[in-house]
Design a protein around this motif. Structure first.
Motif, PDB file in Angstrom:
ATOM      1  N   HIS A  61       0.858  -1.183   0.000  1.00 17.56           N
ATOM      2  CA  HIS A  61       0.000   0.000   0.000  1.00 17.56           C
ATOM      3  C   HIS A  61       0.901   1.242   0.000  1.00 17.56           C
ATOM      4  CE1 HIS A  61      -2.826   3.007   1.539  1.00 17.56           C
ATOM      5  NE2 HIS A  61      -3.764   2.232   1.000  1.00 17.56           N
ATOM      6  N   PRO A  62       0.499   2.303  -0.673  1.00 15.65           N
ATOM      7  CA  PRO A  62       1.355   3.501  -0.734  1.00 15.65           C
ATOM      8  C   PRO A  62       1.761   4.038   0.639  1.00 15.65           C
ATOM      9  CG  PRO A  62      -0.394   3.666  -2.351  1.00 15.65           C
ATOM     10  CD  PRO A  62      -0.661   2.429  -1.552  1.00 15.65           C
ATOM     11  N   ASP A  63       0.854   3.947   1.626  1.00 16.45           N
ATOM     12  CA  ASP A  63       1.225   4.403   2.972  1.00 16.45           C
ATOM     13  C   ASP A  63       2.340   3.535   3.548  1.00 16.45           C
ATOM     14  OD1 ASP A  63      -0.694   6.384   2.816  1.00 16.45           O
ATOM     15  OD2 ASP A  63      -2.246   5.152   3.802  1.00 16.45           O
ATOM     16  N   ALA A  64       2.222   2.221   3.356  1.00 21.34           N
ATOM     17  CA  ALA A  64       3.261   1.312   3.845  1.00 21.34           C
ATOM     18  C   ALA A  64       4.567   1.556   3.095  1.00 21.34           C
ATOM     19  CB  ALA A  64       2.819  -0.135   3.687  1.00 21.34           C
ATOM     20  N   LEU A  65       4.465   1.833   1.816  1.00 22.69           N
ATOM     21  CA  LEU A  65       5.658   2.112   1.015  1.00 22.69           C
ATOM     22  C   LEU A  65       6.363   3.370   1.523  1.00 22.69           C
ATOM     23  CD1 LEU A  65       6.940   0.691  -1.400  1.00 22.69           C
ATOM     24  CD2 LEU A  65       5.712   2.232  -2.892  1.00 22.69           C
ATOM     25  N   ALA A  66       5.575   4.375   1.894  1.00 20.34           N
ATOM     26  CA  ALA A  66       6.162   5.602   2.447  1.00 20.34           C
ATOM     27  C   ALA A  66       6.837   5.317   3.786  1.00 20.34           C
ATOM     28  CB  ALA A  66       5.086   6.667   2.612  1.00 20.34           C
ATOM     29  N   ARG A  67       6.241   4.435   4.583  1.00 17.88           N
ATOM     30  CA  ARG A  67       6.860   4.089   5.866  1.00 17.88           C
ATOM     31  C   ARG A  67       8.169   3.338   5.664  1.00 17.88           C
ATOM     32  NH1 ARG A  67       2.248   1.235   8.550  1.00 17.88           N
ATOM     33  NH2 ARG A  67       0.892   2.041   6.945  1.00 17.88           N
ATOM     34  N   TYR A  68       8.200   2.451   4.658  1.00 21.59           N
ATOM     35  CA  TYR A  68       9.467   1.768   4.347  1.00 21.59           C
ATOM     36  C   TYR A  68      10.546   2.797   4.026  1.00 21.59           C
ATOM     37  CZ  TYR A  68       7.621  -3.018   3.998  1.00 21.59           C
ATOM     38  OH  TYR A  68       7.080  -4.237   4.264  1.00 21.59           O
ATOM     39  N   ASP A  69      10.156   3.791   3.232  1.00 20.08           N
ATOM     40  CA  ASP A  69      11.117   4.810   2.817  1.00 20.08           C
ATOM     41  C   ASP A  69      11.578   5.667   4.006  1.00 20.08           C
ATOM     42  OD1 ASP A  69      12.516   5.433   0.527  1.00 20.08           O
ATOM     43  OD2 ASP A  69      11.291   7.194   0.085  1.00 20.08           O
ATOM     44  N   GLU A  70      10.708   5.841   4.996  1.00 22.11           N
ATOM     45  CA  GLU A  70      11.107   6.581   6.187  1.00 22.11           C
ATOM     46  C   GLU A  70      12.135   5.801   6.994  1.00 22.11           C
ATOM     47  OE1 GLU A  70       7.593   7.396   8.419  1.00 22.11           O
ATOM     48  OE2 GLU A  70       6.789   8.784   6.912  1.00 22.11           O
ATOM     49  N   ILE A  71      11.948   4.490   7.077  1.00 22.23           N
ATOM     50  CA  ILE A  71      12.851   3.653   7.866  1.00 22.23           C
ATOM     51  C   ILE A  71      14.192   3.492   7.160  1.00 22.23           C
ATOM     52  CG2 ILE A  71      13.188   1.345   8.826  1.00 22.23           C
ATOM     53  CD1 ILE A  71      10.107   1.206   9.103  1.00 22.23           C
ATOM     54  N   VAL A  72      14.133   3.136   5.882  1.00 24.45           N
ATOM     55  CA  VAL A  72      15.353   2.964   5.070  1.00 24.45           C
ATOM     56  C   VAL A  72      15.216   3.867   3.852  1.00 24.45           C
ATOM     57  CG1 VAL A  72      16.765   1.348   3.760  1.00 24.45           C
ATOM     58  CG2 VAL A  72      15.587   0.558   5.809  1.00 24.45           C
ATOM     59  N   PRO A  73      15.934   4.954   3.807  1.00 24.28           N
ATOM     60  CA  PRO A  73      15.820   5.857   2.651  1.00 24.28           C
ATOM     61  C   PRO A  73      16.156   5.126   1.343  1.00 24.28           C
ATOM     62  CG  PRO A  73      17.015   6.927   4.433  1.00 24.28           C
ATOM     63  CD  PRO A  73      16.830   5.492   4.838  1.00 24.28           C
ATOM     64  N   GLY A  74      15.279   5.304   0.359  1.00 22.08           N
ATOM     65  CA  GLY A  74      15.475   4.649  -0.938  1.00 22.08           C
ATOM     66  C   GLY A  74      14.831   3.276  -1.026  1.00 22.08           C
ATOM     67  N   ALA A  75      14.244   2.791   0.070  1.00 24.47           N
ATOM     68  CA  ALA A  75      13.643   1.447   0.070  1.00 24.47           C
ATOM     69  C   ALA A  75      12.441   1.376  -0.862  1.00 24.47           C
ATOM     70  CB  ALA A  75      13.244   1.033   1.476  1.00 24.47           C
ATOM     71  N   ALA A  76      11.637   2.427  -0.908  1.00 23.56           N
ATOM     72  CA  ALA A  76      10.454   2.419  -1.771  1.00 23.56           C
ATOM     73  C   ALA A  76      10.852   2.267  -3.232  1.00 23.56           C
ATOM     74  CB  ALA A  76       9.649   3.703  -1.570  1.00 23.56           C
ATOM     75  N   GLU A  77      11.884   2.989  -3.648  1.00 26.82           N
ATOM     76  CA  GLU A  77      12.336   2.880  -5.038  1.00 26.82           C
ATOM     77  C   GLU A  77      12.871   1.488  -5.331  1.00 26.82           C
ATOM     78  OE1 GLU A  77      15.483   4.925  -8.123  1.00 26.82           O
ATOM     79  OE2 GLU A  77      14.899   6.008  -6.319  1.00 26.82           O
ATOM     80  N   ARG A  78      13.574   0.901  -4.377  1.00 28.21           N
ATOM     81  CA  ARG A  78      14.098  -0.456  -4.566  1.00 28.21           C
ATOM     82  C   ARG A  78      12.966  -1.472  -4.658  1.00 28.21           C
ATOM     83  NH1 ARG A  78      18.181  -0.735   0.240  1.00 28.21           N
ATOM     84  NH2 ARG A  78      17.894  -2.961  -0.093  1.00 28.21           N
ATOM     85  N   ILE A  79      11.923  -1.295  -3.855  1.00 35.42           N
ATOM     86  CA  ILE A  79      10.780  -2.218  -3.899  1.00 35.42           C
ATOM     87  C   ILE A  79      10.062  -2.097  -5.244  1.00 35.42           C
ATOM     88  CG2 ILE A  79       8.510  -2.687  -2.902  1.00 35.42           C
ATOM     89  CD1 ILE A  79       9.734  -1.911  -0.163  1.00 35.42           C
ATOM     90  N   ILE A  80       9.869  -0.864  -5.715  1.00 32.63           N
ATOM     91  CA  ILE A  80       9.220  -0.663  -7.013  1.00 32.63           C
ATOM     92  C   ILE A  80      10.075  -1.250  -8.134  1.00 32.63           C
ATOM     93  CG2 ILE A  80       8.517   1.095  -8.688  1.00 32.63           C
ATOM     94  CD1 ILE A  80       7.634   2.803  -6.280  1.00 32.63           C
ATOM     95  N   CYS A  81      11.373  -1.062  -8.064  1.00 34.74           N
ATOM     96  CA  CYS A  81      12.288  -1.609  -9.080  1.00 34.74           C
ATOM     97  C   CYS A  81      12.230  -3.135  -9.077  1.00 34.74           C
ATOM     98  CB  CYS A  81      13.701  -1.111  -8.812  1.00 34.74           C
ATOM     99  SG  CYS A  81      14.884  -1.544 -10.093  1.00 34.74           S
ATOM    100  N   MET A  82      12.158  -3.725  -7.883  1.00 30.89           N
ATOM    101  CA  MET A  82      12.066  -5.179  -7.769  1.00 30.89           C
ATOM    102  C   MET A  82      10.774  -5.684  -8.424  1.00 30.89           C
ATOM    103  SD  MET A  82      12.055  -7.479  -4.302  1.00 30.89           S
ATOM    104  CE  MET A  82      10.569  -6.701  -3.721  1.00 30.89           C
ATOM    105  N   ALA A  83       9.644  -4.990  -8.201  1.00 26.93           N
ATOM    106  CA  ALA A  83       8.372  -5.384  -8.810  1.00 26.93           C
ATOM    107  C   ALA A  83       8.428  -5.254 -10.331  1.00 26.93           C
ATOM    108  CB  ALA A  83       7.237  -4.541  -8.241  1.00 26.93           C
ATOM    109  N   GLU A  84       9.082  -4.206 -10.828  1.00 29.44           N
ATOM    110  CA  GLU A  84       9.206  -4.026 -12.281  1.00 29.44           C
ATOM    111  C   GLU A  84      10.043  -5.133 -12.903  1.00 29.44           C
ATOM    112  OE1 GLU A  84      10.847  -0.093 -12.437  1.00 29.44           O
ATOM    113  OE2 GLU A  84       8.870   0.868 -12.568  1.00 29.44           O
ATOM    114  N   LYS A  85      11.135  -5.517 -12.228  1.00 22.38           N
ATOM    115  CA  LYS A  85      11.978  -6.600 -12.755  1.00 22.38           C
ATOM    116  C   LYS A  85      11.214  -7.921 -12.767  1.00 22.38           C
ATOM    117  CE  LYS A  85      16.523  -4.779 -11.493  1.00 22.38           C
ATOM    118  NZ  LYS A  85      17.690  -4.955 -10.617  1.00 22.38           N
ATOM    119  N   GLU A  86      10.442  -8.180 -11.722  1.00 19.34           N
ATOM    120  CA  GLU A  86       9.655  -9.414 -11.660  1.00 19.34           C
ATOM    121  C   GLU A  86       8.620  -9.447 -12.777  1.00 19.34           C
ATOM    122  OE1 GLU A  86       7.970 -12.947 -10.804  1.00 19.34           O
ATOM    123  OE2 GLU A  86       9.842 -12.165  -9.997  1.00 19.34           O
ATOM    124  N   MET A  87       7.965  -8.316 -13.029  1.00 22.74           N
ATOM    125  CA  MET A  87       6.972  -8.247 -14.097  1.00 22.74           C
ATOM    126  C   MET A  87       7.634  -8.474 -15.459  1.00 22.74           C
ATOM    127  SD  MET A  87       4.457  -5.127 -15.209  1.00 22.74           S
ATOM    128  CE  MET A  87       5.856  -4.120 -15.657  1.00 22.74           C
TER     129      MET A  87
END
Length: 122
Positions: free
Chosen positions: A25-51
Motif C-alpha cells: 500500500h502507498p502508505d506502507a511504502l512511504a513508511r518503508y522509505d522513512e525507515i530505510v531511505p530509498g527502500a520504496a524505489e528499490r521495492i518498485i524496481c524489484m516489482a518491475e523486474k519481476e513483471m
C-alpha cells in the motif's frame, strides 16, 4: 465511579483495510522509505523486474508452443507422404495385402493421435 446511566453506551469502532497488488500500500511504502531511505524505489524496481521476467517467460512459452505446433504439422505431413508413397510402391510391386496393412495402420495411427490430443485438451 461507575457509569450508571443506561443511555450512555460504549461502542467499539473497528477499521479494516485490505490492499492487494504487487506493491505494498502507498502508505506502507512511504513508511518503508522513512525507515530505510530509498527502500520504496528499490521495492518498485524489484516489482518491475519481476513483471518483466514474467512477461519474458510467457513470451518464450508462447513462441515455443507455436513452434511445436508447426513442427507437429510438418512431421505429420511428411509421415503421410512417406506412408502414401509406401502404399503406392507396394501396390506397384503387387503386394496388395502389404499396401492395405500399411494404409489401415497409418489411418489408425493418425486417428489415434487425433483422439489422444482431443482427450488431452479436455
Amino acid at each position: 465511579m461507575k457509569n450508571t446511566n443506561p443511555a450512555e453506551k460504549n461502542s467499539i469502532v473497528k477499521l479494516e483495510q485490505h490492499y492487494s497488488g504487487p506493491l505494498p500500500h502507498p502508505d506502507a511504502l512511504a513508511r518503508y522509505d522513512e525507515i530505510v531511505p530509498g527502500a520504496a524505489e528499490r521495492i518498485i524496481c524489484m516489482a518491475e523486474k519481476e513483471m518483466a521476467h514474467r512477461h519474458n517467460t510467457e513470451d518464450r512459452l508462447t513462441k515455443n508452443s507455436i513452434r511445436t505446433t508447426y513442427l507437429g504439422i510438418i512431421f505429420a505431413f511428411l509421415s503421410v507422404l512417406i506412408l502414401s508413397g509406401s502404399v503406392i510402391y507396394a501396390l506397384y510391386k503387387g503386394f496388395d495385402t502389404v499396401a492395405a496393412s500399411i494404409a489401415v495402420g497409418s489411418i489408425a495411427a493418425v486417428a489415434g493421435v487425433f483422439i489422444f490430443f482431443k482427450a488431452k485438451k479436455k
